[in-house]
Design an enzyme around this catalytic site. Structure first.
Site: not given
Ligand SMILES: Nc1ncnc2c1ncn2[C@@H]1O[C@H](COP(=O)(O)OP(=O)(O)O)[C@@H](O)[C@H]1O
Ligand SMILES: [Mg+2]
Length: 1056
Positions: A142-143, A147, A192, A195-196, A424, A426
Site C-alpha cells: 500500500s502506498g 494506482t 497512503n 489508498s485504494s 497492496g 498492508e
Molecule cells: N510515480 C509517482 N510520482 C510521484 N508521486 C507518486 C508516484 N507514485 C506514487 N506517488 C505518490 O504516492 C502516493 C501513493 O501512491 P498510490 O499509487 O496511491 O499507492 P498504491 O496504489 O500503491 O497504494 C500517491 O498519492 C502519490 O502522491
Molecule cells: Mg492504490
C-alpha cells in the site's frame, strides 16, 4: 545563447530554454537519439538501468545500492529484464508529460531509459502486432505507487493511441472513471493518503486499428467497514469529505447536510478530516465533472448524493433505551432526512432500525433490539447501502465504457489490455478481516507472479532440455493453501464457524483455527507461540507469516464481517426505497431467496480465482512498486523497508532467473512465421521442419552461439538486444516488403483496371461495329431492293400502274416533280420545259400553262404604259402585216416612236400624235415630193415645210393599200365624194409598217388595210384611176412605166 541541457530523472537530456524559467523544451526524437550515447553513459554512471547488467547480481546489497543511487538521482525506474521496478518518489518529477509520451511511443524498449511509458508502449505494440490480450500487473504494498502507475498508463494510452472511428468519448470516459471510483473507493490510511480500498482490474478494449473502443472494470471487495469506523489517523472514503467541502450551499441544504465534517459521527473516528495533501474542494469539482463525462444525468447525480448524505445521516442516528432496555430512535431530524433521501416510509425505517424480524415456522415475529443491537443494525445498513451503491457505480461506469461495437461481427474483434491495480499488502497496528482478505489477495498475486516468471520459466527450460542450474526461491503456495484450502484452510474454517448452529463467536473460530492448522509453519497464535513470541500476540489474535512479512490479525469481527448480515426488515425497507439507485441495489428477489448467500471470504476467494484465470489467459507484464519510506516523504530511502520489499517481492530471485535464463523464447513455428522474411531460404515458405527453418534463419542472421539455445520446441534468445536487432531488421524488411506488396498490388490493381477498360472498349467497339455493319447491311439491302424495284419498274414502265412498276413510276414522277422546280423556264420567251414521264404529261401541261400564265401575269404587271402602248402597236402591226408583207420582219425589232421629225412651228398646233417624213408621188406624173405626214386626233395631215398640203379626215379615209413586197409605198384611199380631195394619196415612208400601223390605229381602220399582190389601183382624180405595179427585183426602183403605171421594184429580202 549557450545551449543548456539538463539531465532529468529518466536519464534523458532536456534543453533548458531559459535557466531561470521552468519552461523546458525536450529535444525532438532525433535530438534524443543524437544525445542518446551521452545520456546512456550518464545513466550508467548512476548505477545500471537494468539489474541484469549488475556485476554482482547475486548480492542483495549491490541490488539495493543500485536502487539507492538511482533513487538519489530521481531515477525511479529500473528494469529486471522486462519487469519494471518503480520506487515511489513521493514528488512530482515531471516525467509524465506529453513530450515523454511522444518520446517513448513506438521506440524499442532498450533504446530509451527505463520508464513506465516504455512498458506501456511495449505492451501496446505487442497487443497490436501479435493481437494477443495483454495484462499489466502492478503490485507492491500500500502506498508504493500502484494506482498512480495505473493512472499514468491509462493516460498514456488515451493520449497516444489513435482515436477510434466512432465514440471518441471512450478515451475521456476511461480517464474520467478514475476520479469517480477513487472518490467512492479510496481513502486516507496511515500508509497512503489516497489508498485504494477496493481492488480494481480494468480491461481496455482496442479495435484492430489499435484505437481504444471500450472498457470494463471488475472491482474487488470494498473495505466497507471503513464507512462506519476508521482507525486513528485515517479517514472515511473521500466522497464524504468532498461533498461537504465542495458541495454548493443549496445542494447541502437539500441533502440536509452541514459543511463541517465534525458533525458526522462516521467522519470523526479517525480524527483527521483535514489532510494537507488532499484538496477535497478541487477534487469535488473533478468528480462532479467526471460524473457528467461518464453519462450521469442530473437526476442520477442527485440520487447518488442522496445516498451518500443518507449514510452520513444514518451515522448520526442515536438510540436511547426505554424501560425495557429496548432501543428507541432519538434523532427525529435524521430520520426525517433519511425518509426523504432514501424514499422510504419513516415508520418502517424506524421500526427496522429498532427491531429484528424473525420468521419462525412461517410466522413473522418482531423482536425489539437493545442499544447495542440497534447500533449494529444501523451500521450494517450503512455499510450495505454504501457498498451496494459502490457496486452499482461500477456497473454504471461499465455501461458507459461498454464498446458500442460489442455486438458487431468478429472482423472488428477487439484485443484487450488489462490493468490490475489491487490493494497492496498492508500491515497496521490493528489488522482485521479486511487486511486478511487484502493480504490473501496479495499472496495470490505473488503466487501468480512466481508461477509465470520463476517457476514456469525454470520448468520450461527443463522441458525444453536446456541446460539449467535451478534457482531457489520462496514459493508462497504454502501460505495460499493455508488460507484457501478446502476444509483445512482458514476461509473454510471461518465459513464453517459462521454457518454452524449454536453459539459461534470470533473466539470459537480462533480455537477452531488453532485446532486445525496448529502445525502449519506460517501460522501462530498466542497459545501456539513460544514464550518470547507470546508477548507480542494477544489472546484474540492469530499471526500469519506472509510472503511479505508477519501480520497479526485480531479475530474480533471476523464472523460478522464474513457473514455480512443485514436484518431482514432492513432489507425489506430498502427494497421499498423510491430512490432509483437503491431500488436497483436492493432487489426483492433477495428476500424470497431461501438459499444462504456465500460468505464474504468465499465470495472473495472465488473472485480471486477468477481474476487469476483472467490474468493467466493474457500475456503478462509486471510493474513492481516499492515504497521508499513509511512517512510518505520524498527523497527518503529507508533501506530496511526497501530490503524487506525487495525480498518479499522476490526481485533477487527474479534477477537470478533472468540472468541465468533467456530473455525471449518462442515456439519454432511462431518464430519462423514472424522472421522468415529475413532470410531468402525461408522466405516466403519453408517446407521443412520449423526447427530446421529457424536454424537456417538464425545462421543467416548471424546469431552468436552464446546468444541463443535451441530447445525441443522453442528457440531461446538470451539477450533482449539480439531480439531487438532482429526486430529492427524485420522493421526494415517490412518496409521493403510493404513497398513490394504495394507495388505489385498497384500493378495488379491497375492491370485489372486496364483489362477491364480494355474489355469494355472491345465490347463497345464490337457493339458499335455490329451496329454499323447492321446499318450498312440494311442500307445495302434496301439499296438492292430499290434498284431491283427500279429495274423491274423500268422494264414494266409501259404497263399499267401495278405493284411491280408502282415504285419506279412513283419515283419517276416524284423525281420529275422535284426536279421541275430547278428546270422551270426562266422567262416568258424561254420555251424550254422538261419532258414529263408519260403518266404526267397532262399534269405537266397544266403546270406548264400555269407557269407560263404566271410568268405572263408577272410580266404584264411589270411593264410600263409606254411600253404597253408600244407592244399594243406592235401587236396590231403583227396582226396586219405578219406573213403578209415582206419587210414586216425588219420592222419588228425597231421600236415605234411618236415622231421622226423635228417639229415645225405649225405642226404643234395640229397636235400630231405621230409625225414622219414621207415621199408623196403625184397622181399624174408620179413625181416624188418630200412631205411630212402627221397624224392628228382627227385626220391625216400631209405637210410640206410647215404648210398643210392636204388633210384627210379619218372619216374620209376608206382604206389603205400596200403591197406585199418589201417596198415602202402605200396608198391612202379617200372618200370619193369628198370634194376637197383630189383623189387617193400615194406615199412612201421609210417606216412604212410603223406609219401604217399608227395610221390604222388613229383612223380605226385596221381592217381596211389591204395588202395586195402585184398591183394596187387607186383613184387618181375625178374619173381617173391610177395603177401601181409591184414587182420584185434587186433593188428599190420607183418609176413611171410606159403603160402609165407606177412601177415599183421591190428588193428581194433574205427572208423571202
Ligand atoms: N510515480 C509517482 N510520482 C510521484 N508521486 C507518486 C508516484 N507514485 C506514487 N506517488 C505518490 O504516492 C502516493 C501513493 O501512491 P498510490 O499509487 O496511491 O499507492 P498504491 O496504489 O500503491 O497504494 C500517491 O498519492 C502519490 O502522491
Ligand atoms: Mg492504490
Amino acid at each position: 545563447m549557450a545551449l543548456q541541457v539538463e539531465l532529468i530523472p529518466t536519464g534523458e537530456i532536456i534543453r533548458v530554454v531559459h535557466p531561470h524559467r521552468p519552461c523546458k523544451l525536450a529535444l525532438g526524437s532525433d535530438g534524443v537519439r543524437v544525445t542518446m550515447e551521452s545520456a546512456l553513459t550518464a545513466r550508467d554512471r548512476v548505477g545500471v538501468q537494468d539489474f541484469v547488467l549488475l556485476e554482482n547480481f547475486t548480492s542483495e546489497a549491490a541490488f539495493i545500492e543500485n536502487l539507492r543511487r538511482r533513487f538519489r538521482e530521481n531515477l525511479i525506474y529500473t528494469y529486471i529484464g522486462p519487469v519494471l521496478v518503480s520506487v515511489n518518489p513521493y514528488r512530482d518529477l515531471q516525467i509524465y508529460t506529453q513530450q515523454h509520451m511522444e518520446r517513448y511511443r513506438g521506440v524499442s524498449f532498450y533504446k530509451v531509459p527505463p520508464h513506465l511509458f516504455a512498458v506501456a508502449d511495449t505492451v501496446y505494440r505487442a497487443l497490436r502486432t501479435e493481437r494477443r490480450d495483454q495484462a499489466v500487473m502492478i503490485s507492491g504494498e500500500s502506498g508504493a505507487g500502484k494506482t498512480e502507475a495505473t493512472k499514468r498508463l491509462l493516460q498514456f494510452y488515451a493520449e497516444t493511441c489513435p482515436a477510434p472511428e466512432r465514440g471518441g468519448a471512450v478515451r475521456d470516459r476511461l480517464l474520467q472513471s478514475n476520479p469517480v471510483l477513487e472518490a467512492f473507493g479510496n481513502a486516507k490510511t496511515l500508509r497512503n493518503d489516497n489508498s485504494s480500498r477496493f481492488g480494481k482490474y480494468m480491461d481496455v478494449q482496442f479495435d484492430f486499428k489499435g484505437a481504444p473502443v471500450g472498457g470494463h472494470i471488475l472491482s474487488y471487495l470494498l473495505e466497507k467497514s471503513r464507512v462506519v469506523h476508521q482507525n486513528h489517523g485515517e479517514r472515511n472514503f473521500h466522497v464524504f469529505y468532498q461533498l461537504l467541502e465542495g458541495g454548493e450551499e443549496e445542494m447541502l441544504r437539500r441533502l440536509g447536510l452541514e459543511r463541517n465534517p465534525q458533525s458526522y459521527l462516521y467522519l470523526v473516528k479517525g480524527q483527521c478530516a483535514k489532510v494537507s495533501s488532499i484538496n477535497d474542494k478541487s477534487d469535488w469539482k473533478v468528480v462532479r465533472k467526471a460524473l457528467t463525462v461518464i453519462d450521469f444525468t442530473e437526476d442520477e447525480v442527485e440520487d447518488l448524493l442522496s445516498i451518500v448524505a443518507s449514510v452520513l445521516h444514518l451515522g448520526n442516528i442515536h438510540f436511547a433505551a426505554d424501560e425495557e432496555s429496548n432501543a428507541q430512535v432519538t434523532t427525529e431530524n435524521q430520520l426525517k432526512y433519511l425518509t426523504r433521501l432514501l424514499g422510504v416510509e419513516g415508520s418502517t425505517l424506524r421500526e427496522a432500525l429498532t427491531h429484528r424480524k424473525i420468521i419462525a415456522k412461517g410466522e413473522e415475529l418482531l423482536s425489539p433490539l437493545n442499544l447495542e443491537q440497534a447500533a449494529y443494525a444501523r451500521d450494517a445498513l450503512s455499510k450495505a447501502v454504501y457498498s451496494r451503491t459502490f457496486t452499482w457505480l461500477v456497473r454504471k461506469i461499465n455501461r458507459s465504457l461498454a464498446s458500442k461495437d460489442a455486438e458487431s461481427p468478429s472482423w472488428r474483434s477487439t484485443t484487450v489490455l488489462g490493468l490490475l491495480d489491487i490493494y497492496g499488502f498492508e500491515v497496521f497496528q490493528h489488522n482485521s478481516f479486511e487486511q486478511f482478505c487484502i493480504n490473501y489477495c496479495n499472496e495470490k498475486l505473488q503466487q501468480l507472479f512466481i508461477e509465470l516468471t520463476l517457476k514456469s520459466e525454470q520448468e520450461e527450460y527443463e522441458a525444453e532440455g536446456i541446460a539449467w542450474e535451478p534457482v531457489q526461491y520462496f514459493n508462497n503456495k504454502i501460505i495460499c493453501d493455508l488460507v484457501e484450502e478446502k476444509f483445512k484452510g482458514i476461509i473454510s474454517i471461518l465459513d464453517e464457524e459462521c454457518l454452524r448452529p449454536g453459539e459461534a463467536t470470533d473466539l470459537t473460530f480462533l480455537e477452531k483455527l488453532e485446532d486445525t492448522v496448529k502445525y502449519h509453519p506460517h501460522f501462530l497464535t498466542h497459545k501456539l507461540a513460544d514464550q518470547p513470541t507470546r508477548k507480542s500476540l494477544g489472546r484474540g489474535e492469530f499471526r500469519l507469516l506472509h510472503y511479505a512479512g508477519e501480520v497479526t490479525y485480531s479475530v474480533t469481527g471476523f464472523l460478522d464481517k464474513n457473514n455480512d448480515l443485514l436484518f431482514r426488515n432492513l432489507k425489506e425497507t430498502m427494497c421499498s426505497s423510491q430512490n432509483p439507485i437503491m431500488s436497483q441495489c436492493f432487489d426483492r428477489s433477495e428476500l424470497s431467496d431461501k438459499k444462504r448467500p456465500e460468505t464474504v471470504a468465499t465470495q472473495f476467494k472465488m473472485s480471486l480465482l477468477q481474476l487469476v484465470e483472467i490474468l493467466k489467459s493474457k500475456e503478462p507484464a509486471y510493474i513492481r512498486c516499492i515504497k521508499p519510506n513509511d512517512s510518505k516523504q520524498p527523497g527518503r530511502f529507508d533501506e530496511v523497508l526497501i530490503r524487506h520489499q525487495v525480498k518479499y517481492l522476490g526481485l533477487m530471485e527474479n534477477l537470478r532467473v533472468r540472468r541465468a535464463g533467456f530473455a525471449y523464447r518462442r515456439k519454432y513455428e511462431a518464430f519462423l512465421q514472424r522472421y522468415k522474411s529475413l532470410c531468402p531460404e525461408t522466405w516466403p515458405t519453408w517446407t521443412g521442419r520449423p526447427q530446421d527453418g529457424v536454424a537456417v534463419l538464425i545462421r543467416h542472421l548471424d546469431y552468436k552461439p552464446e546468444e541463443y539455445k535451441m530447445g525441443r520446441t522453442k528457440i531461446f534468445i538470451r539477450f533482449p538486444k539480439t531480439l531487438f536487432a532482429t526486430e529492427d531488421a524485420l522493421e526494415v524488411r517490412r518496409q521493403s516488403l510493404a513497398t513490394k506488396i504495394q507495388a505489385s498490388w498497384r500493378g495488379f490493381h491497375w492491370r485489372q483496371k486496364f483489362l477491364r477498360v480494355k474489355r469494355s472498349a472491345i465490347c463497345i467497339q464490337s457493339w458499335w461495329r455490329g451496329t454499323l455493319g447492321r446499318r450498312r447491311a440494311a442500307k445495302r439491302k434496301w439499296a438492292a431492293q430499290t434498284i431491283r424495284r427500279l429495274i423491274r419498274g423500268f422494264i414494266l414502265r409501259h404497263a399499267p400502274y401495278c405493284p411491280e412498276n408502282a415504285f419506279f413510276l412513283d419515283h419517276v414522277r416524284t423525281s420529275f416533280l422535284l426536279n421541275l422546280r430547278q428546270q422551270l423556264p426562266r422567262n416568258i420567251l424561254d420555251t424550254s420545259w422538261p419532258t414529263p414521264p408519260p403518266a404526267l404529261r397532262e399534269a405537266s401541261e397544266l403546270l406548264r400553262e400555269l407557269c407560263v400564265k404566271n410568268m405572263v401575269w408577272k410580266y404584264c404587271r411589270s411593264i410600263s404604259p409606254e411600253w404597253k402602248q408600244q407592244l399594243q402597236q406592235k401587236a396590231v402591226a403583227s396582226e396586219i402585216f405578219k406573213g403578209k408583207k415582206d419587210n414586216y420582219p425588219q420592222s419588228v425589232p425597231r421600236l415605234f416612236i411618236s415622231t421622226r421629225l423635228a417639229l415645225e412651228p405649225l405642226q404643234p398646233a395640229l397636235c400630231p400624235q405621230y409625225a414622219v417624213p414621207v415621199v408623196k408621188y403625184d397622181r399624174k406624173g408620179y413625181k416624188p415630193r418630200s412631205r411630212q405626214l402627221l397624224l392628228t386626233p382627227n385626220a391625216v395631215v400631209i405637210v410640206e415645210d410647215a404648210k398643210v398640203k392636204q388633210r384627210i379626215d379619218y372619216a374620209n379615209l376608206t382604206g389603205i393599200s400596200v403591197s406585199s413586197l418589201s417596198d415602202s409605198l402605200f396608198v391612202l384611199h379617200v372618200q370619193r365624194e369628198d370634194n376637197k380631195q383630189k383623189g387617193d394619196v400615194v406615199l412612201q415612208s421609210d417606216h412604212v409598217i410603223e406609219t401604217l400601223t399608227k395610221t390604222a390605229l388613229s383612223a380605226d381602220c385596221v381592217n381596211n388595210i389591204n395588202i395586195n399582190q402585184g398591183s394596187i389601183t387607186f383613184a387618181g382624180g375625178p374619173g381617173r384611176d391610177g395603177i401601181i405595179d409591184f414587182t420584185p427585183g434587186s433593188e428599190l426602183l420607183i418609176t413611171k412605166a410606159k403603160n402609165g403605171h407606177l412601177a415599183v421594184v421591190a428588193p428581194r429580202l433574205n427572208s423571202r
